[in-house]
Design a protein around this motif. Structure first.
Motif, PDB file in Angstrom:
ATOM      1  N   PRO A   1       0.805  -1.235   0.000  1.00 15.64           N
ATOM      2  CA  PRO A   1       0.000   0.000   0.000  1.00 15.64           C
ATOM      3  C   PRO A   1       0.835   1.281   0.000  1.00 15.64           C
ATOM      4  O   PRO A   1       0.429   2.278  -0.618  1.00 15.64           O
ATOM      5  N   GLN A   2       1.990   1.267   0.698  1.00 14.71           N
ATOM      6  CA  GLN A   2       2.820   2.476   0.724  1.00 14.71           C
ATOM      7  C   GLN A   2       3.351   2.808  -0.662  1.00 14.71           C
ATOM      8  O   GLN A   2       3.493   3.974  -1.033  1.00 14.71           O
ATOM      9  N   ARG A   3       3.628   1.768  -1.437  1.00 18.06           N
ATOM     10  CA  ARG A   3       4.086   1.986  -2.809  1.00 18.06           C
ATOM     11  C   ARG A   3       2.998   2.651  -3.647  1.00 18.06           C
ATOM     12  O   ARG A   3       3.272   3.518  -4.467  1.00 18.06           O
ATOM     13  N   VAL A   4       1.756   2.248  -3.412  1.00 14.78           N
ATOM     14  CA  VAL A   4       0.624   2.844  -4.117  1.00 14.78           C
ATOM     15  C   VAL A   4       0.456   4.303  -3.692  1.00 14.78           C
ATOM     16  O   VAL A   4       0.223   5.188  -4.526  1.00 14.78           O
ATOM     17  N   ALA A   5       0.594   4.565  -2.386  1.00 13.89           N
ATOM     18  CA  ALA A   5       0.484   5.944  -1.886  1.00 13.89           C
ATOM     19  C   ALA A   5       1.544   6.835  -2.521  1.00 13.89           C
ATOM     20  O   ALA A   5       1.278   7.990  -2.870  1.00 13.89           O
ATOM     21  N   ASP A   6       2.766   6.306  -2.678  1.00 11.31           N
ATOM     22  CA  ASP A   6       3.839   7.074  -3.318  1.00 11.31           C
ATOM     23  C   ASP A   6       3.505   7.350  -4.786  1.00 11.31           C
ATOM     24  O   ASP A   6       3.769   8.453  -5.290  1.00 11.31           O
ATOM     25  N   MET A   7       2.945   6.357  -5.475  1.00  6.87           N
ATOM     26  CA  MET A   7       2.560   6.535  -6.888  1.00  6.87           C
ATOM     27  C   MET A   7       1.580   7.687  -7.044  1.00  6.87           C
ATOM     28  O   MET A   7       1.699   8.517  -7.946  1.00  6.87           O
ATOM     29  N   LEU A   8       0.594   7.756  -6.152  1.00  2.00           N
ATOM     30  CA  LEU A   8      -0.444   8.779  -6.249  1.00  2.00           C
ATOM     31  C   LEU A   8       0.092  10.186  -5.988  1.00  2.00           C
ATOM     32  O   LEU A   8      -0.536  11.173  -6.372  1.00  2.00           O
ATOM     33  N   ARG A   9       1.247  10.271  -5.360  1.00  2.00           N
ATOM     34  CA  ARG A   9       1.832  11.575  -5.034  1.00  2.00           C
ATOM     35  C   ARG A   9       2.860  12.042  -6.061  1.00  2.00           C
ATOM     36  O   ARG A   9       3.377  13.143  -5.946  1.00  2.00           O
ATOM     37  N   ARG A  10       3.163  11.232  -7.065  1.00  2.00           N
ATOM     38  CA  ARG A  10       4.259  11.552  -7.983  1.00  2.00           C
ATOM     39  C   ARG A  10       3.797  12.481  -9.114  1.00  2.00           C
ATOM     40  O   ARG A  10       3.022  12.070  -9.978  1.00  2.00           O
ATOM     41  N   PRO A  11       4.303  13.735  -9.154  1.00  2.00           N
ATOM     42  CA  PRO A  11       3.941  14.645 -10.250  1.00  2.00           C
ATOM     43  C   PRO A  11       4.560  14.239 -11.581  1.00  2.00           C
ATOM     44  O   PRO A  11       4.164  14.757 -12.620  1.00  2.00           O
TER      45      PRO A  11
END
Length: 526
Positions: A226-236
């Motif tokens: 899940p943390q990897r997914v959270a990082d993906m959603l924050r990547r401009p």
């Protein structure tokens, strides 16, 4: 010296990057040079130890630890330890001294064809100076690499390992450039679905990515964390922008092709920073697609579902699990409740004439919007100029003030204005591109509106859950005696219902708002 009197020796080799292992001959050349030195000194090299892709600043190295254990077991002391150069042992004074001490404690004696190690004060001074020079060289190299990377990033090129959805490819005039790979469509679906609300939570995005066989999973867990997914959603970077705060680089437009629009990226951030949603249920399955969405009409609590063991097979049921409710644990056969739900969906199918009328209304609006695109560009450009003037004023205030609090306030305001400017410039770019014709742009949407039951009948859980969100604004209340209560449908179906009753009016296009503000709206008869 006879063969029996020859001293035994081991060789230690190290390279600091995997590329040196694959492309260079660093390890081999180190071993050969040490071997020639051993022949000259009449040493017998009994083992060669290597560390591949290990930084010289690190002390804990597999090859080094293996060598120290090997030396401790040797009966003949001392065991000569050969290194090609002092930098192969370590590239830092503290690490050098610690490893030097560890080798001596294990019964080893350090030698090299490049330097003579000694115990007198002059030899120790020279050794420490060379170790310090090696450390300085490593730090200087790191600084130069960092400066080159920052300069390339300022020029709009990604300098970090590619994220899922991209890969590096050599492109004429650019060097290594990020390009979309086979995962790009998967990433795009995940991001756009979260932005639109199709996926309400991180758990749903994670579940979708885990369902994709080609999307890379964790090496040990074999799932997407899940943390990897959270990082993906924050990547401009997925919106075409680069962001490296440690280098003071914020939202630089990149040369790579974006996977999503910046507007979509903003929606994702707003959803992440907004009110938290209820976590998605993990027990939703193909067996009970309505679980968690239908509520008991008596207590308004979500109904659950399970299988009941019969004599010859298991029977599926939905039921209310709320204690004190008059319908508590009173089961309803899955076939009954889902059959009634399917009938409800079929009732939402508009008549052919009504559908054609709605199609014509939307098409007129679409064509009118295309005619007005040039006017929109002029309005947006004026807005951008106003924002740029506001930014300049804020910069002047930052220069003039001595208050840290005011500086922070002005900088936040500048960042917000820059963010607005990026969004508007993206709209200008979109206005300057050719749009697809109406039927191409809205083919999927009208297929769904024409017959929502078809999506449900697909049998795919992901499509069925999406249908529930796209069709109904709230959970469906179900009474075990009278069936489903009146359902509240989403805007498109509400509009179609309004048209069918003759209660509709046209709303003029205004400003630069998206097409959703120009839909026909239902109204009460005067």
């Amino acid at each position: 010296m006879s063969k029996q009197q020859r001293l035994i020796a081991v060789t230690y080799c190290r390279v600091s990057s995997v590329r040196q292992v694959k492309e260079g001959s660093g390890l081999t050349s180190q071993a050969i040079r040490c071997s020639e030195y051993a022949k000259y000194k009449n040493y017998e090299v009994i083992h060669v130890f290597q560390d591949e892709g290990i930084s010289g600043s690190l002390i804990e190295r597999p090859g080094m630890q293996e060598m120290l254990n090997f030396i401790r077991k040797q009966k003949e002391k001392p065991c000569i330890v050969l290194i090609d150069d002092i930098s192969r042992l370590a590239r830092g004074l503290a690490a050098h001294i610690e490893l030097r001490t560890a080798i001596s404690a294990a019964g080893g004696k350090l030698e090299s064809p490049s330097i003579e190690f000694g115990e007198d004060s002059d030899s120790v001074l020279v050794e420490n100076l060379l170790a310090s020079v090696s450390q300085h060289s490593r730090q200087k190299n790191a600084e130069q690499v960092s400066h080159r990377m920052r300069a390339r990033a300022l020029n709009g090129y990604c300098v970090t390992p590619p994220v899922p959805g991209y890969q590096y490819k050599k492109v004429a005039g650019h060097g290594k450039l990020l390009v979309r790979d086979e995962l790009a469509n998967i990433v795009q679906t995940a991001l756009e679905s979260f932005a639109s609300g199709r996926f309400q939570t991180l758990a749903e995005v994670t579940r979708y990515l885990n369902s994709q066989p080609t999307f890379p999973k964790g090496k040990s867990s074999k799932v997407v964390h899940p943390q990897r997914v959270a990082d993906m959603l924050r990547r401009p970077i997925y919106a075409g922008y680069l962001n490296y705060p440690t280098w003071n680089i914020n939202m630089i437009l990149g040369h790579h092709e974006p996977i999503i629009s910046y507007e979509t990226f903003k929606k994702i951030q707003e959803r992440l920073d907004g009110k938290a949603k209820v976590p998605a249920r993990k027990d939703i399955s193909h067996a009970f697609p309505l679980r968690g969405f239908i509520v008991c009409a008596c207590c308004q609590k979500a109904m659950t579902a399970c299988f009941s063991q019969g004599r010859s097979r298991k029977y599926p049921y939905y039921f209310c699990a709320t204690k004190g409710c008059s319908s508590y644990k009173r089961t309803i056969a899955r076939e009954k409740i889902e059959s009634e739900f399917e009938n409800l969906l079929k009732q939402l199918k508009p008549s052919k004439n009504l559908f054609n009328l709605a199609h014509a209304i939307f098409k007129d609006l679409w064509e009118e919007r295309m005619i007005n695109r040039h006017g929109e560009i002029h309005v947006i450009k004026n807005h951008v100029l106003k924002i740029e003037n506001q930014i300049m004023k804020m910069v002047d205030r930052v220069v003039e003030t001595d208050s840290p609090t005011l500086v922070a306030t002005y900088e936040d305001r500048i960042r917000n204005l820059e963010d607005q400017k990026i969004t508007l410039k993206e709209k200008i770019a979109q206005c300057g591109t050719a749009l697809p014709d109406f039927d191409t742009a809205f083919h999927t949407a009208f297929d769904f509106l024409e017959n929502p039951y078809k999506m449900w009948a697909s049998g795919q859980l992901e499509h069925q859950r999406s249908l529930l969100k796209l069709t109904f604004t709230d959970n469906l209340a179900y009474d075990r005696n009278s069936g489903f209560r009146t359902a509240k449908t989403t805007l498109p179906f509400a509009v179609l219902n309004g048209i069918s009753k003759g209660n509709y009016g046209m709303v003029e296009l205004s400003g630069i708002e998206p097409l959703t503000s120009t839909l026909p709206v239902s109204r009460s008869p005067s």
